[in-house]
Design an enzyme around this catalytic site. Sequence first.
Site, PDB file in Angstrom:
ATOM      1  N   ARG A 294      13.122   0.241   5.110  1.00  0.00           N
ATOM      2  CA  ARG A 294      13.890   1.344   5.678  1.00  0.00           C
ATOM      3  C   ARG A 294      15.040   1.776   4.767  1.00  0.00           C
ATOM      4  O   ARG A 294      15.248   2.965   4.539  1.00  0.00           O
ATOM      5  CB  ARG A 294      14.469   0.887   7.023  1.00  0.00           C
ATOM      6  CG  ARG A 294      15.162   1.990   7.814  1.00  0.00           C
ATOM      7  CD  ARG A 294      15.958   1.399   8.993  1.00  0.00           C
ATOM      8  NE  ARG A 294      15.194   0.435   9.758  1.00  0.00           N
ATOM      9  CZ  ARG A 294      14.403   0.723  10.789  1.00  0.00           C
ATOM     10  NH1 ARG A 294      14.292   1.959  11.201  1.00  0.00           N
ATOM     11  NH2 ARG A 294      13.743  -0.229  11.424  1.00  0.00           N
ATOM     12  N   CYS A 362       1.670  17.985  24.219  1.00  0.00           N
ATOM     13  CA  CYS A 362       1.546  18.055  25.673  1.00  0.00           C
ATOM     14  C   CYS A 362       1.952  16.720  26.253  1.00  0.00           C
ATOM     15  O   CYS A 362       1.102  15.908  26.652  1.00  0.00           O
ATOM     16  CB  CYS A 362       0.106  18.360  26.048  1.00  0.00           C
ATOM     17  SG  CYS A 362      -0.273  20.047  25.717  1.00  0.00           S
ATOM     18  N   TYR A 391       9.478   5.093   8.185  1.00  0.00           N
ATOM     19  CA  TYR A 391       8.796   4.978   9.478  1.00  0.00           C
ATOM     20  C   TYR A 391       8.656   6.316  10.203  1.00  0.00           C
ATOM     21  O   TYR A 391       8.676   6.365  11.432  1.00  0.00           O
ATOM     22  CB  TYR A 391       9.496   3.935  10.377  1.00  0.00           C
ATOM     23  CG  TYR A 391       9.611   2.580   9.711  1.00  0.00           C
ATOM     24  CD1 TYR A 391       8.463   1.845   9.408  1.00  0.00           C
ATOM     25  CD2 TYR A 391      10.839   2.036   9.339  1.00  0.00           C
ATOM     26  CE1 TYR A 391       8.540   0.615   8.771  1.00  0.00           C
ATOM     27  CE2 TYR A 391      10.933   0.806   8.708  1.00  0.00           C
ATOM     28  CZ  TYR A 391       9.784   0.104   8.430  1.00  0.00           C
ATOM     29  OH  TYR A 391       9.865  -1.108   7.791  1.00  0.00           O
TER      30      TYR A 391
HETATM   31  N1  LLP Z   1       9.073  -7.456   5.427  1.00  0.00           N
HETATM   32  C1  LLP Z   1       8.321  -7.665   6.512  1.00  0.00           C
HETATM   33  C2  LLP Z   1       7.462  -8.837   6.567  1.00  0.00           C
HETATM   34  C3  LLP Z   1       8.332  -6.735   7.562  1.00  0.00           C
HETATM   35  O1  LLP Z   1       7.586  -6.978   8.632  1.00  0.00           O
HETATM   36  C4  LLP Z   1       9.144  -5.586   7.475  1.00  0.00           C
HETATM   37  C5  LLP Z   1       9.180  -4.601   8.544  1.00  0.00           C
HETATM   38  C6  LLP Z   1       9.918  -5.406   6.313  1.00  0.00           C
HETATM   39  C7  LLP Z   1       9.862  -6.368   5.317  1.00  0.00           C
HETATM   40  C8  LLP Z   1      10.794  -4.207   6.111  1.00  0.00           C
HETATM   41  O2  LLP Z   1      11.815  -4.116   7.029  1.00  0.00           O
HETATM   42  P1  LLP Z   1      12.927  -2.957   6.875  1.00  0.00           P
HETATM   43  O3  LLP Z   1      13.713  -3.261   5.627  1.00  0.00           O
HETATM   44  O4  LLP Z   1      12.202  -1.688   6.763  1.00  0.00           O
HETATM   45  O5  LLP Z   1      13.718  -3.055   8.108  1.00  0.00           O
HETATM   46  N2  LLP Z   1       8.514   0.801  12.896  1.00  0.00           N
HETATM   47  C9  LLP Z   1       9.824   0.217  13.101  1.00  0.00           C
HETATM   48  C10 LLP Z   1      10.159  -0.796  12.056  1.00  0.00           C
HETATM   49  C11 LLP Z   1       9.143  -1.912  11.966  1.00  0.00           C
HETATM   50  C12 LLP Z   1       9.451  -2.877  10.879  1.00  0.00           C
HETATM   51  C13 LLP Z   1       8.280  -3.750  10.624  1.00  0.00           C
HETATM   52  N3  LLP Z   1       8.464  -4.689   9.575  1.00  0.00           N
HETATM   53  C14 LLP Z   1      10.853   1.336  13.131  1.00  0.00           C
HETATM   54  O6  LLP Z   1      10.483   2.491  13.012  1.00  0.00           O
HETATM   55  O7  LLP Z   1      12.046   1.080  13.323  1.00  0.00           O
END
Ligand code: LLP
Length: 432
Positions: A294, A362, A391
């Site tokens: 993110r 919808c 995301y």
């Molecule tokens: N590493 C692993 C093993 C993960 O499962 C994830 C995210 C990351 C790294 C990266 O995390 P970040 O730095 O992006 O927070 N769809 C959700 C977020 C799901 C995150 C899943 N895993 C949203 O839109 O907030």
Amino acid sequence: MLVSENLGVNEKGHLTTGGVDTVELAKQYGTPLYVMDENLIRKHAQSYKNSIDKFYGGNGLVCYASKAFCCLEMCRVMMDEGIGLDVVSIGELYTAYKAGVDFSKVCFHGNNKTDEELEYAVELKVGRIIVDNSYELERLDKIAEKKGIKANIMFRIKPGIDAHTHDFVRTGQIDSKFGFALETGEAMEAVKLALNCPNVVLKGLHCHIGSQIFDINPFVEAAQVMLKFIADIKNDTGHEISELNLGGGFGIMYTEKDDPVPYENYMEKVSVAVKESCENLGIKLPFILIEPGRSMAGPAGITLYTCGGVKNIPNIRTYVSVDGGMTDNPRYALYKSEYDALVANKADQPKNTTVTIAGKCCESGDLVGEGMPLQEVQPGDIIAVCATGAYNYSMSSNYNRVPKPAVVFVKDGQSKVVIKRETLDDIIRNDI
Ligand code: LLP
């Protein structure tokens, strides 16, 4: 206030991203449109990389979590910056392969990898396969044997740390579908099993405690728990784990309510804690991996929409309909995630109204946000929603057979399409 540092307002009163006029971009490419500022992505990549160099002697690797936003060009940019990739499906593996990524810098995740995915990962000689459970370990050992390749693995561990974030994105606690639990002895059993698997090499341990986290302490605590387990493994089996992957999860600013720490601070604090723990526990300093997703892509992105009908329901609310919605950004529908929005062609004007931005599906829940401060808006205005780089595209769908928008990268005053807008023929391409 603008939530991302690359946003600005030009002399026409238009919102700019990376110095490019967003109203012009909407005209040139149509809406809805995702726009990403390549220089900001690169800046974040560099700041993570430099933090490992500065605070941990360069003894580590940043792997971009490509689930946040994955396409060929994003993989190329990461490669160019010397960043590895975290991939989580055969589709992300394939994208990385087509982009020409160095697979020694790839981590392959997933709590239910199929045989096909494991075979592909072994063939590609993925640097680290993050094994989630014993069933996967046994299958991987056989697949590696069949291919005559030794697979480097890490174990995904639940460190039992409660990160204070949304329930759907918390992953470090014992009640999680991901990884091996420490408390029950499951993790140690799996280690012993792996040491008896001739075709896998247990290089490291991995944990990921959640996402959109602002507090550094849970990361530090997770690192300490993991190092203690590395020491326990050494004492119990004599095996020295050489790598520690601490996952991602660093929070970004979506609205003024969010107060992210500078990314550098994370490695600064974690490095101190890791060095201290290793000394106390009598273990070697591990090679450290981190997996920001993110925070690498999110702030660099905006989504541009064209405003359609504006429906004022007296004493209730004003609905502003846009030409996208939950199909390009399902995060409000899923997590009630708040965003900052503005009228791109009136970015110099005050936000005098409060609106609900509604999508075109919808579905009553198809909202981009509620209670959003916005400039006075009329049909035909361009609405920009900020910090949508992560995301959003990656979680977009074709619900209602809505074609997916294009993604444009801007850099040094120029723009280029990196993912084309879907056509109507794309919509029916797999129909028979
Ligand atoms: N590493 C692993 C093993 C993960 O499962 C994830 C995210 C990351 C790294 C990266 O995390 P970040 O730095 O992006 O927070 N769809 C959700 C977020 C799901 C995150 C899943 N895993 C949203 O839109 O907030």
